[in-house]
Design an enzyme around this catalytic site. Sequence first.
Site, PDB file in Angstrom:
ATOM      1  N   PHE A   1      12.601  57.379  13.310  1.00  0.00           N
ATOM      2  CA  PHE A   1      14.035  57.654  13.352  1.00  0.00           C
ATOM      3  C   PHE A   1      14.590  57.834  14.759  1.00  0.00           C
ATOM      4  O   PHE A   1      15.796  57.741  14.959  1.00  0.00           O
ATOM      5  CB  PHE A   1      14.371  58.896  12.515  1.00  0.00           C
ATOM      6  CG  PHE A   1      13.491  60.066  12.813  1.00  0.00           C
ATOM      7  CD1 PHE A   1      13.721  60.886  13.899  1.00  0.00           C
ATOM      8  CD2 PHE A   1      12.388  60.329  12.010  1.00  0.00           C
ATOM      9  CE1 PHE A   1      12.888  61.944  14.172  1.00  0.00           C
ATOM     10  CE2 PHE A   1      11.555  61.391  12.274  1.00  0.00           C
ATOM     11  CZ  PHE A   1      11.806  62.209  13.371  1.00  0.00           C
TER      12      PHE A   1
ATOM     13  N   ASN B   1      17.016  62.837  18.978  1.00  0.00           N
ATOM     14  CA  ASN B   1      16.818  64.155  18.374  1.00  0.00           C
ATOM     15  C   ASN B   1      16.561  63.992  16.884  1.00  0.00           C
ATOM     16  O   ASN B   1      16.864  62.972  16.296  1.00  0.00           O
ATOM     17  CB  ASN B   1      17.992  65.094  18.665  1.00  0.00           C
ATOM     18  CG  ASN B   1      19.287  64.639  18.057  1.00  0.00           C
ATOM     19  OD1 ASN B   1      19.584  64.971  16.914  1.00  0.00           O
ATOM     20  ND2 ASN B   1      20.068  63.859  18.803  1.00  0.00           N
TER      21      ASN B   1
ATOM     22  N   ALA C   1      17.032  55.155  16.485  1.00  0.00           N
ATOM     23  CA  ALA C   1      18.359  55.066  15.867  1.00  0.00           C
ATOM     24  C   ALA C   1      19.125  56.385  15.946  1.00  0.00           C
ATOM     25  O   ALA C   1      20.328  56.420  15.685  1.00  0.00           O
ATOM     26  CB  ALA C   1      18.226  54.632  14.414  1.00  0.00           C
ATOM     27  N   HIS C   2      18.459  57.485  16.321  1.00  0.00           N
ATOM     28  CA  HIS C   2      19.099  58.812  16.292  1.00  0.00           C
ATOM     29  C   HIS C   2      18.746  59.599  17.546  1.00  0.00           C
ATOM     30  O   HIS C   2      18.000  60.564  17.449  1.00  0.00           O
ATOM     31  CB  HIS C   2      18.636  59.574  15.049  1.00  0.00           C
ATOM     32  CG  HIS C   2      19.505  60.731  14.688  1.00  0.00           C
ATOM     33  ND1 HIS C   2      19.316  61.999  15.156  1.00  0.00           N
ATOM     34  CD2 HIS C   2      20.579  60.797  13.888  1.00  0.00           C
ATOM     35  CE1 HIS C   2      20.209  62.820  14.645  1.00  0.00           C
ATOM     36  NE2 HIS C   2      20.993  62.104  13.863  1.00  0.00           N
ATOM     37  N   PHE C   3      19.198  59.385  18.634  1.00  0.00           N
ATOM     38  CA  PHE C   3      20.024  58.286  19.139  1.00  0.00           C
ATOM     39  C   PHE C   3      19.311  57.710  20.349  1.00  0.00           C
ATOM     40  O   PHE C   3      18.600  58.450  21.027  1.00  0.00           O
ATOM     41  CB  PHE C   3      21.411  58.798  19.536  1.00  0.00           C
ATOM     42  CG  PHE C   3      22.162  59.353  18.345  1.00  0.00           C
ATOM     43  CD1 PHE C   3      22.865  58.506  17.502  1.00  0.00           C
ATOM     44  CD2 PHE C   3      22.147  60.700  18.060  1.00  0.00           C
ATOM     45  CE1 PHE C   3      23.560  59.015  16.405  1.00  0.00           C
ATOM     46  CE2 PHE C   3      22.832  61.205  16.964  1.00  0.00           C
ATOM     47  CZ  PHE C   3      23.539  60.371  16.135  1.00  0.00           C
TER      48      PHE C   3
END
Length: 158
Positions: free
Chosen positions: A50, A60, A53-55
Amino acid sequence: MMSLPLEFDINGIKACQRNRHPLLFVDRVFDVIPGERASGLKCFSYNEWFFPAHFDDEPNVPGFIQVESLVQTFIMSFLSKEELRGKKTNFLSIDNVKFKRKIVPGDTLTIHATLKSLRRGIATGSAASFVGDAPACSADFVVAIPDILDQFKPKGAA
């Protein structure tokens, strides 16, 4: 005679609960007193699926993953009981969720969960996580064990 607290590595965790990669968010569980409490660790590396994509400019841990880490530790407080190992669980409610800090690659969450009650297949309790001594996230949970809960539902009710 009081027994020592239990400890579970990743294979032991998988034997107790049904979460699997990529949605298993606790790496080790320790200080487990079945029917009372459990503590867990989740180590976040940049290799987690993740983070890009975050970010990409400020990676985080998403809030839902923090909450899932809490509940996966919480359910070990009762799924560590021999007669409940491997049982399916379902959320009934999540309350009082509080996020206290950003979790970033390289952080290790230490999670402490307490089972308040387990009756008729409904478990209530809470969990809180920390990075070092700093509070990170906390929540209260109500979780069902459908195999047990179904035994107490009225038969033939519409």
